[in-house]
Design a protein around this motif. Structure first.
Motif, PDB file in Angstrom:
ATOM      1  N   GLY A 108       3.130   8.594 -10.873  1.00 52.37           N
ATOM      2  CA  GLY A 108       2.555   7.535 -10.060  1.00 52.37           C
ATOM      3  C   GLY A 108       2.780   6.182 -10.713  1.00 52.37           C
ATOM      4  N   HIS A 109       2.093   5.177 -10.159  1.00 55.40           N
ATOM      5  CA  HIS A 109       2.408   3.802 -10.536  1.00 55.40           C
ATOM      6  C   HIS A 109       1.304   2.859 -10.097  1.00 55.40           C
ATOM      7  N   GLY A 110       1.242   1.720 -10.763  1.00 52.98           N
ATOM      8  CA  GLY A 110       0.428   0.629 -10.254  1.00 52.98           C
ATOM      9  C   GLY A 110       1.022   0.166  -8.936  1.00 52.98           C
TER      10      GLY A 110
ATOM     11  N   TRP B  88       0.360  15.227  -2.519  1.00 55.40           N
ATOM     12  CA  TRP B  88      -0.494  14.303  -1.767  1.00 55.40           C
ATOM     13  C   TRP B  88      -0.579  13.040  -2.588  1.00 55.40           C
ATOM     14  N   GLU B  89      -0.769  11.916  -1.946  1.00 52.95           N
ATOM     15  CA  GLU B  89      -0.851  10.648  -2.676  1.00 52.95           C
ATOM     16  C   GLU B  89      -1.970   9.774  -2.136  1.00 52.95           C
ATOM     17  N   VAL B  90      -2.797   9.295  -3.056  1.00 49.49           N
ATOM     18  CA  VAL B  90      -3.795   8.280  -2.705  1.00 49.49           C
ATOM     19  C   VAL B  90      -3.626   7.108  -3.664  1.00 49.49           C
TER      20      VAL B  90
ATOM     21  N   PHE C 204      -3.913   2.017  -8.991  1.00 52.72           N
ATOM     22  CA  PHE C 204      -2.739   2.873  -9.192  1.00 52.72           C
ATOM     23  C   PHE C 204      -2.784   4.067  -8.243  1.00 52.72           C
ATOM     24  N   THR C 205      -1.671   4.778  -8.168  1.00 47.69           N
ATOM     25  CA  THR C 205      -1.605   5.934  -7.274  1.00 47.69           C
ATOM     26  C   THR C 205      -1.875   7.226  -8.043  1.00 47.69           C
ATOM     27  N   ILE C 206      -2.468   8.180  -7.341  1.00 40.60           N
ATOM     28  CA  ILE C 206      -2.566   9.563  -7.834  1.00 40.60           C
ATOM     29  C   ILE C 206      -1.709  10.371  -6.880  1.00 40.60           C
ATOM     30  N   GLU C 207      -0.583  10.869  -7.372  1.00 34.91           N
ATOM     31  CA  GLU C 207       0.395  11.506  -6.489  1.00 34.91           C
ATOM     32  C   GLU C 207       1.183  12.607  -7.201  1.00 34.91           C
ATOM     33  N   PRO C 208       0.473  13.648  -7.662  1.00 41.38           N
ATOM     34  CA  PRO C 208       1.183  14.712  -8.370  1.00 41.38           C
ATOM     35  C   PRO C 208       2.119  15.489  -7.446  1.00 41.38           C
TER      36      PRO C 208
ATOM     37  N   SER D 136       0.854  -1.189   0.000  1.00 36.88           N
ATOM     38  CA  SER D 136       0.000   0.000   0.000  1.00 36.88           C
ATOM     39  C   SER D 136       0.887   1.235   0.000  1.00 36.88           C
ATOM     40  N   ASP D 137       0.340   2.364  -0.424  1.00 37.29           N
ATOM     41  CA  ASP D 137       1.151   3.562  -0.648  1.00 37.29           C
ATOM     42  C   ASP D 137       0.263   4.796  -0.592  1.00 37.29           C
ATOM     43  N   SER D 138       0.576   5.730   0.303  1.00 38.78           N
ATOM     44  CA  SER D 138      -0.113   7.024   0.305  1.00 38.78           C
ATOM     45  C   SER D 138       0.751   8.046   1.036  1.00 38.78           C
TER      46      SER D 138
HETATM   47 CO    CO Z   1       3.693   6.059  -4.859  1.00 41.32          CO
END
Ligand code: CO
Ligand code: MF3
Length: 291
Positions: free
Chosen positions: A210-212, A275-277, A241-245, A147-149
């Motif tokens: 971002g990435h899967g 921010w990353e979700v 995938f992540t949204i992390e601009p 997981s990643d945020s």
């Molecule tokens: Co990430």
């Protein structure tokens, strides 16, 4: 893709259901889009229901660790203190901090202060002061699932300029989330994120995206937030995938610290925020599974 799979065979997704009752229509739809020239994700990137449940358990820890950081972060602490919290809270809940030793990364979390764009290394010497803005990027491995945020934190009272940057990047992510719709190209999401940053006078980092995520720390697809509408891979149900601009107050130019090989900074020294979700594409839109 599944040419040899019979309609009555068990579906490739592992649901145990017959292919014709499970992903057959999905595969046919993918084939039609592929014929129209769209890039369509491979089956290996489509999470099964069982995998989603496992990944969500990992996300639960990730969110709890960030909540812990939110409750304890304050002026006067070092970024190494954040690293200690992340390590101990993650391990206490049965997880492993994914950054630790990842390609040689020396700590359990990335802490990126002010002009640091991303991948900042926690340090005893780096003390958070009133007015700083810091991104804390947490990633967890739990039972082998990732997981990643990440979140931004304003330390004490910060300048209106910095506060606005932090707020706008959060809005960028929310707008990105609202543009995650099945059977539409990912470029639409990235384009909307970019537009909102540009409208506020900011720039978006192009080289890092971002990435899967889920079965690995970093999976395909690579995700851009400066993409053209209509471009990119198709967002299909089950893609995660992540949204992390990373949004810069000044120019989008960045460089990597040659001493530590990790810390990415803005070329002009102006602040950057992120921010990353993590999202899961669903049949109707998307589900934010990590924040
Ligand atoms: Co990430
Ligand atoms: N969490 C970061 C991301 O969102 C990756 C950090 S890799 C590390 O992709 F090794 F620097 F931790």
């Amino acid at each position: 893709m599944s040419g040899k799979l019979g309609r009555n065979d068990p579906c490739w997704c592992g649901s145990g259901r017959k292919y014709k009752k499970c992903h057959e229509a999905f595969d046919e739809k993918c084939a039609r889009f592929r014929q129209e020239g769209f890039a369509v994700p491979a089956h290996s990137l489509i999470k099964t229901a069982a995998q989603v449940e496992k990944i969500k358990e990992s996300c639960r820890i990730n969110v709890a660790v960030l909540d812990y950081v939110a409750e304890h972060i304050r002026p006067g602490i070092s970024t190494l203190e954040i690293d200690r919290w992340v390590h101990s809270e993650t391990v206490r809940q049965g997880g492993i901090p994914a950054p630790l030793n990842y390609e040689g990364f020396p700590k359990s979390v990335c802490t990126s202060v002010n002009e640091v764009v991303c991948h900042g290394i926690p340090s005893e010497e780096e003390i958070l002061r009133e007015g700083d803005i810091v991104n804390v990027d947490v990633s967890t491995i739990y039972n082998g699932y990732y997981s990643d945020s990440s979140r931004m934190f304003c330390i004490g009272r910060v300048s209106p300029e910095r506060e606005k940057l932090v707020k706008v990047v959060k809005e960028c992510v929310e707008i990105g989330i609202s543009r995650v719709k099945p059977w539409t190209p990912m470029g639409n999401m990235g384009h909307a994120v970019h537009q909102h940053a540009l409208e506020n006078g900011y720039t978006v980092v192009r080289e890092i995206g971002g990435h899967g995520v889920g079965l690995e720390f970093h999976e395909d697809p690579w995700v851009s937030y400066t993409s053209a509408e209509g471009s990119g891979i198709l967002m299909v149900p089950g893609l995660m995938f992540t949204i992390e601009p990373m949004v810069n107050m000044g120019s989008d130019e960045i460089y990597t610290d040659s001493e530590d090989g990790w810390t990415v900074r803005t070329e002009d020294g102006l602040p950057s925020a992120q921010w990353e979700v993590t999202v899961l594409v669903t049949d109707t839109g998307c589900e934010v599974i990590c924040w």
